[in-house]
Write an enzyme that holds these catalytic residues in place. Structure first.
Site: not given
Ligand SMILES: Cc1cc2nc3c(=O)[nH]c(=O)nc-3n(C[C@H](O)[C@H](O)[C@H](O)COP(=O)(O)O)c2cc1C
Length: 355
Positions: A23, A25, A57, A99, A181, A230, A301, A323-324
């Site tokens: 997820p 935002c 979220a 979420q 949160y 989560r 990551l 995510g990213r």
């Molecule tokens: C732009 C952005 C928005 C995010 N929004 C949320 C969110 O809405 N809910 C949540 O649980 N985590 C959120 N995260 C965390 C990601 O879900 C994820 O756990 C985190 O980026 C680590 O994973 P990654 O290294 O693959 O990016 C967000 C991360 C990024 C980069």
């Protein structure tokens, strides 16, 4: 075949592969209603072959949003707006999750590209709430300590939002109990100093989350669709929420009918010392999977197909969550399959590009 591309069944639904979009935002909704941006953003990842998308979220109430630009699902109008994009993504073979979130004392902030940070009421923000009147840091306002009525309202908001998520066609709901949160604020001894039945020992700190799940299961979410949670498996601060508590909590969540623990960490304390490296949260996922005996997703990551496959083949996690990397590359699953030598189905419109 590589395990990354093997289907998996979780909580009664079948997911075509083990790749889950985390997820994230996007701060692009209007009054909680998703925009054309979401149609393109989610649709692209579904075309790209993601097995399960967890939509960002999404507020269970206006005051539960992180920012005024967050998605919401407390109203019929918001649920209706999700319908076409959920339908399209599912037509690509992607399972769809959302979420459900309440931001607690970290609500009422600006979008990152407007500078982030707390929004005062004059700037269009609102009164934030939390288990205890303790602010996140000096820049944040002191939250209102939630009374019984506030707690009951939050439980009803989650239940009503779950009902709307079902109407919108979602296959999965994920309750956001991480990243500092509202629900995390109840779970963590750092932010929860209550002396009533919602504070003190873990059983009490977990009460709100378990009551939310109980209310959701009372006819607001179908029995044959899974609920994920989560969590922040650790607070990364001394005297904070610990991995042992995360295991105990996950065991209780499993007993309450939760199908998967999405293992993240941190977010409750500004002074947390996180140790971040490739797959840095996978150890938490593995321990929870082993000790609580529940399915887990691992996140943080993860970028390489071989690594993603190894996470699964080594029994560290049941789903690999990204995510990213999926923001950078929406077609990651299609390319990963090619890299790993697995023949998967491509969108028929793109077949001429499948070498
Ligand atoms: C732009 C952005 C928005 C995010 N929004 C949320 C969110 O809405 N809910 C949540 O649980 N985590 C959120 N995260 C965390 C990601 O879900 C994820 O756990 C985190 O980026 C680590 O994973 P990654 O290294 O693959 O990016 C967000 C991360 C990024 C980069």
């Amino acid at each position: 075949m590589r395990i990354l591309f093997e289907p998996i069944e979780i909580g009664g639904i079948k997911i075509k592969n083990r790749i889950m979009m985390a997820p994230m935002c996007m701060y692009s909704a209007n009054d909680g209603v998703i925009s054309d941006f979401h149609t393109a953003h989610l649709g692209a990842r579904a075309l790209g072959g993601v097995g399960l998308i967890i939509v960002e979220a999404t507020g269970v109430s206006p005051e539960g949003r992180i920012s005024p630009y967050d998605c919401g699902i407390w109203s019929e109008k918001q649920a209706e707006a999700f319908k076409p994009v959920v339908k399209f993504c599912k037509s690509c073979g992607t399972a769809m999750g959302i979420q459900l979130a309440h931001a607690g004392r970290k609500a009422s902030t600006n979008a990152p590209w407007f500078g982030g940070g707390p929004l005062s009421i004059e700037e269009g923000g609102w009164q934030v709430v939390a288990p205890s009147p303790l602010r996140f840091d000096e820049s944040h306002p002191v939250p209102k300590e939630m009374d019984k009525g506030d707690i009951e309202k939050v439980i009803e908001d989650f239940a009503g939002s779950a009902k709307n998520a079902d109407k919108a066609g979602f296959d999965v709901i994920e309750i956001h109990a991480a990243h500092g949160y509202l629900i995390n604020e109840f779970l963590s001894p750092i932010s929860n100093k209550r002396t009533d039945k919602y504070g003190g020992r873990l059983e009490n700190r977990a009460r709100l989350l378990l009551e939310i799940i109980g209310a959701i299961k009372k006819g607001n979410w179908p029995k044959n669709k899974p609920i994920f949670v989560r969590i922040s498996a650790v607070d990364w601060v001394e005297d904070g929420f610990s991995l042992d508590e995360a295991v105990e909590l996950s065991t209780a969540l499993k007993e309450s009918g939760v199908s998967l623990i999405d293992c993240s960490s941190g977010g409750i304390a500004p002074n947390a010392k996180m140790n971040v490296y490739f797959g840095y949260q996978l150890g938490f996922a593995k321990k929870i999977k082993e000790r609580a005996g529940i399915a887990v997703s691992g996140v943080g990551l993860i970028t390489k197909p071989e690594f993603a496959d190894f996470i699964l083949s080594s029994g560290t996690a049941d789903m690999v969550e990204m995510g990213r990397e999926l923001l950078r590359n929406p077609y990651w699953p299609l390319n990963a399959a090619r890299k790993l030598g697995v023949d998967i189905e491509w969108p028929k419109q793109y077949l001429r590009a499948k070498i």
